[in-house]
Design a protein around this motif. Structure first.
Motif, PDB file in Angstrom:
ATOM      1  N   ARG A 118     -33.968 -26.878  76.062  1.00  0.00           N
ATOM      2  CA  ARG A 118     -32.305 -26.404  74.512  1.00  0.00           C
ATOM      3  C   ARG A 118     -32.834 -25.506  74.311  1.00  0.00           C
ATOM      4  O   ARG A 118     -31.148 -25.401  73.987  1.00  0.00           O
ATOM      5  CB  ARG A 118     -33.786 -28.336  74.429  1.00  0.00           C
ATOM      6  CG  ARG A 118     -33.932 -29.513  74.988  1.00  0.00           C
ATOM      7  CD  ARG A 118     -34.037 -30.369  74.039  1.00  0.00           C
ATOM      8  NE  ARG A 118     -34.949 -31.462  74.806  1.00  0.00           N
ATOM      9  CZ  ARG A 118     -35.376 -32.688  74.782  1.00  0.00           C
ATOM     10  NH1 ARG A 118     -35.311 -33.048  73.023  1.00  0.00           N
ATOM     11  NH2 ARG A 118     -35.559 -33.898  75.710  1.00  0.00           N
ATOM     12  N   LYS A 160     -29.920 -24.691  76.609  1.00  0.00           N
ATOM     13  CA  LYS A 160     -28.358 -25.326  76.223  1.00  0.00           C
ATOM     14  C   LYS A 160     -27.781 -24.473  75.197  1.00  0.00           C
ATOM     15  O   LYS A 160     -26.928 -25.182  75.430  1.00  0.00           O
ATOM     16  CB  LYS A 160     -29.039 -26.695  76.506  1.00  0.00           C
ATOM     17  CG  LYS A 160     -27.850 -27.536  76.211  1.00  0.00           C
ATOM     18  CD  LYS A 160     -28.530 -29.012  76.703  1.00  0.00           C
ATOM     19  CE  LYS A 160     -28.907 -29.129  75.786  1.00  0.00           C
ATOM     20  NZ  LYS A 160     -29.318 -31.123  75.411  1.00  0.00           N
ATOM     21  N   HIS A 161     -28.245 -24.898  74.042  1.00  0.00           N
ATOM     22  CA  HIS A 161     -28.042 -24.149  72.732  1.00  0.00           C
ATOM     23  C   HIS A 161     -27.543 -22.626  72.534  1.00  0.00           C
ATOM     24  O   HIS A 161     -27.009 -22.578  71.590  1.00  0.00           O
ATOM     25  CB  HIS A 161     -28.241 -25.315  71.754  1.00  0.00           C
ATOM     26  CG  HIS A 161     -28.255 -26.152  71.848  1.00  0.00           C
ATOM     27  ND1 HIS A 161     -27.391 -27.904  71.851  1.00  0.00           N
ATOM     28  CD2 HIS A 161     -29.714 -27.309  71.994  1.00  0.00           C
ATOM     29  CE1 HIS A 161     -27.740 -28.748  71.934  1.00  0.00           C
ATOM     30  NE2 HIS A 161     -28.972 -28.866  72.015  1.00  0.00           N
ATOM     31  N   GLU A 194     -29.073 -32.433  67.433  1.00  0.00           N
ATOM     32  CA  GLU A 194     -30.308 -31.887  68.274  1.00  0.00           C
ATOM     33  C   GLU A 194     -30.299 -30.133  68.116  1.00  0.00           C
ATOM     34  O   GLU A 194     -31.272 -29.668  67.526  1.00  0.00           O
ATOM     35  CB  GLU A 194     -30.669 -32.103  69.662  1.00  0.00           C
ATOM     36  CG  GLU A 194     -31.581 -30.853  70.596  1.00  0.00           C
ATOM     37  CD  GLU A 194     -31.654 -31.452  71.884  1.00  0.00           C
ATOM     38  OE1 GLU A 194     -32.280 -31.829  72.428  1.00  0.00           O
ATOM     39  OE2 GLU A 194     -30.621 -30.294  72.592  1.00  0.00           O
ATOM     40  N   LYS A 195     -29.286 -29.526  68.097  1.00  0.00           N
ATOM     41  CA  LYS A 195     -29.137 -28.248  68.125  1.00  0.00           C
ATOM     42  C   LYS A 195     -29.592 -27.967  66.391  1.00  0.00           C
ATOM     43  O   LYS A 195     -29.995 -26.728  66.088  1.00  0.00           O
ATOM     44  CB  LYS A 195     -28.074 -27.617  68.263  1.00  0.00           C
ATOM     45  CG  LYS A 195     -27.674 -25.852  68.253  1.00  0.00           C
ATOM     46  CD  LYS A 195     -25.793 -25.873  68.228  1.00  0.00           C
ATOM     47  CE  LYS A 195     -26.054 -24.135  68.402  1.00  0.00           C
ATOM     48  NZ  LYS A 195     -24.603 -23.498  68.228  1.00  0.00           N
ATOM     49  N   GLU A 247     -26.553 -33.539  70.341  1.00  0.00           N
ATOM     50  CA  GLU A 247     -25.907 -32.420  70.499  1.00  0.00           C
ATOM     51  C   GLU A 247     -25.653 -31.248  69.267  1.00  0.00           C
ATOM     52  O   GLU A 247     -26.758 -30.822  69.305  1.00  0.00           O
ATOM     53  CB  GLU A 247     -24.391 -32.220  71.418  1.00  0.00           C
ATOM     54  CG  GLU A 247     -24.723 -32.828  73.305  1.00  0.00           C
ATOM     55  CD  GLU A 247     -25.957 -31.908  73.876  1.00  0.00           C
ATOM     56  OE1 GLU A 247     -25.546 -31.402  74.405  1.00  0.00           O
ATOM     57  OE2 GLU A 247     -26.987 -33.164  74.028  1.00  0.00           O
ATOM     58  N   GLU A 248     -25.014 -31.704  68.431  1.00  0.00           N
ATOM     59  CA  GLU A 248     -24.922 -30.825  67.454  1.00  0.00           C
ATOM     60  C   GLU A 248     -26.229 -31.261  66.238  1.00  0.00           C
ATOM     61  O   GLU A 248     -26.635 -30.210  65.969  1.00  0.00           O
ATOM     62  CB  GLU A 248     -23.777 -31.370  66.454  1.00  0.00           C
ATOM     63  CG  GLU A 248     -23.283 -30.510  64.839  1.00  0.00           C
ATOM     64  CD  GLU A 248     -23.939 -29.079  65.496  1.00  0.00           C
ATOM     65  OE1 GLU A 248     -23.898 -28.650  64.077  1.00  0.00           O
ATOM     66  OE2 GLU A 248     -22.957 -28.600  66.342  1.00  0.00           O
ATOM     67  N   ASP A 261     -22.123 -38.686  71.831  1.00  0.00           N
ATOM     68  CA  ASP A 261     -22.822 -37.319  72.340  1.00  0.00           C
ATOM     69  C   ASP A 261     -22.437 -36.076  71.853  1.00  0.00           C
ATOM     70  O   ASP A 261     -23.508 -35.694  71.371  1.00  0.00           O
ATOM     71  CB  ASP A 261     -21.815 -37.870  74.122  1.00  0.00           C
ATOM     72  CG  ASP A 261     -22.480 -38.762  74.978  1.00  0.00           C
ATOM     73  OD1 ASP A 261     -22.880 -39.050  74.593  1.00  0.00           O
ATOM     74  OD2 ASP A 261     -21.813 -38.349  75.499  1.00  0.00           O
ATOM     75  N   ASP A 262     -21.686 -36.599  71.129  1.00  0.00           N
ATOM     76  CA  ASP A 262     -21.012 -34.682  69.972  1.00  0.00           C
ATOM     77  C   ASP A 262     -22.103 -34.712  69.040  1.00  0.00           C
ATOM     78  O   ASP A 262     -22.108 -33.378  68.530  1.00  0.00           O
ATOM     79  CB  ASP A 262     -19.829 -34.827  69.658  1.00  0.00           C
ATOM     80  CG  ASP A 262     -18.554 -34.409  71.221  1.00  0.00           C
ATOM     81  OD1 ASP A 262     -18.639 -33.724  71.897  1.00  0.00           O
ATOM     82  OD2 ASP A 262     -17.416 -33.925  71.034  1.00  0.00           O
TER      83      ASP A 262
END
Length: 425
Positions: free
Chosen positions: A410, A413-414, A378-379, A375-376, A371-372
């Motif tokens: 998104r 979110k980031h 995608e950012k 997320e990283e 998951d991390d």
């Protein structure tokens, strides 16, 4: 044995009198020149080419070839080689005629050495400037027109010639094949480069008053006429007459480059393009090929766009696998060069298209929780794309293939602010 640069003569002396040649050579050598003397005009002509950086000094009257004949032969090699003619009093009318036909100047016998040296210095400076300008043109054309395909080689030659004229022309080709790039390049290497470059779109501004206003805006510069067939019939007829009259008078206010995305002849047949405008513009034509027709240029173009993209976003140049390069060569490129540039710029930010399915370059470190990592990653992708498009969210969303609203969510979110990705003033 090839001549070194220092041994290339900068003055060619032609005279049927060897004593006169010896005298000229002595004067020029003492003055720091490197003369080459010959009693044979044919032998002298054989020594020259279009890249020769010198000046020809010739007697105007010789048994085998007079000054006008020699000038004509030199102009076949390069019309801009300076020619200085030496004439007796009785041959002055012939010398004047030669100057009107392109000779640099003439001097009367008996020669005044100071006058000859002053004239020679001016002629050599002119020749150096001409060759320097040609070199600048060649460098600019080679930098912009990447590839080795026969089509691109031929277009380079056309541009080199057109850059030294003020001819109006038409550029034909599908959208995305580089018509605007070529028009901008031609303006930048022409004598009008200090003037304005103005684009007039016939689809959005078809009326006569609008085309007249555009011509005023590009005075002393270049008019890029997009979609000429979308101009009103009245505008087309007036423009055709206006351009023809300018050409006949030899006093053009601007250069006109017309862009067509389909064959102009078909537009004439469908009564969309007025014949008078078509016939005027069709005097000079450049047809740009589809990218798929110049497949040997695809990989050099991709690598160039990839380097430019990586440099712009400050990322190292990624490795490109050979199978992927083969995929690029097989693709039909309906969007032409524009599509290839987009693919290369996406590759620079880690998005690989045309690989069977769209995928992303895998992360180097997979030791963190999934998951991390997601997320990283995608950012980072959003950051790279926003940087690529200078914070323009709509264009970034279009590139990433998601709705603009979803990209905004998104980014929120980031904790990403589009203002941070805009160029700093």
């Amino acid at each position: 044995m090839l001549l070194t640069r220092s041994r290339i003569p900068d003055v060619l002396l032609v005279d049927d009198d060897e004593d006169v040649l010896d005298s000229y050579c002595h004067l020029l050598t003492l003055s720091g020149y490197q003369p080459k003397a010959t009693t044979s005009p044919e032998e002298g002509l054989a020594l020259l080419d279009a890249h020769w950086p010198g000046v020809v000094i010739s007697d105007i009257y010789m048994p085998a070839m007079n000054g006008l004949d020699l000038l004509a032969e030199l102009q076949r090699i390069d019309a801009e080689i300076p020619v200085i003619l030496i004439t007796g009093h009785g041959d002055i009318p012939l010398a004047v005629k030669a100057v009107k036909q392109g000779a640099f100047d003439f001097l009367e016998k008996p020669l005044n050495p100071e006058a000859l040296l002053a004239l020679l210095a001016r002629a050599l400076e002119q020749r150096r400037n001409i060759l320097s300008h040609r070199s600048e043109i060649q460098t600019a054309v080679d930098h912009q027109l990447i590839g080795t395909s026969p089509q691109i080689v031929a277009i380079r030659q056309q541009l080199n010639q057109l850059a030294q004229t003020d001819k109006d022309l038409m550029l034909e080709g599908e959208p995305g094949c580089g018509r605007h790039t070529l028009a901008t390049l031609l303006h930048s290497i022409s004598d009008r480069k200090e003037g304005p470059l103005h684009v007039h779109d016939g689809a959005t501004s078809p009326e006569l008053a609008e085309i007249r206003a555009s011509l005023t805006l590009c005075a002393k510069g270049t008019l890029v006429l997009q979609a000429p067939a979308r101009l009103s019939p009245e505008s087309q007829r007036w423009l055709g007459s206006y351009l023809l009259e300018q050409e006949r008078n030899g006093s053009k206010a601007q250069r006109t480059i017309a862009l067509f995305d389909e064959a102009p002849e078909r537009l004439v047949e469908r009564h969309l393009l007025m014949p008078e405008l078509y016939y005027y513009l069709s005097q000079v034509r450049i047809k740009l090929p589809r990218l798929a027709e110049r497949s040997c240029d695809i990989i050099p173009l991709f690598r160039t766009f990839l380097r430019q993209g990586c440099k712009r976003i400050g990322r190292p140049l990624p490795q490109v696998d050979r199978p992927y390069l083969e995929t690029l060569k097989r693709h039909q490129w309906p969007g032409n060069i524009r599509e290839l540039r987009n693919v290369a710029e996406l590759y620079a930010v880690g998005i690989i298209k045309l690989a069977g399915v769209e995928r992303a370059i895998p992360a180097a470190n997979a030791r963190e929780p999934l998951d991390d990592l997601v997320e990283e990653y995608e950012k980072r992708i959003i950051e790279d794309t926003l940087f690529l498009f200078s914070g323009r969210v709509a264009e970034a969303a279009n590139y990433l293939g998601i709705p603009r609203k979803k990209l905004y969510l998104r980014m929120k979110k980031h904790n990403l602010d589009k203002e941070l990705f805009k160029p700093q003033s």
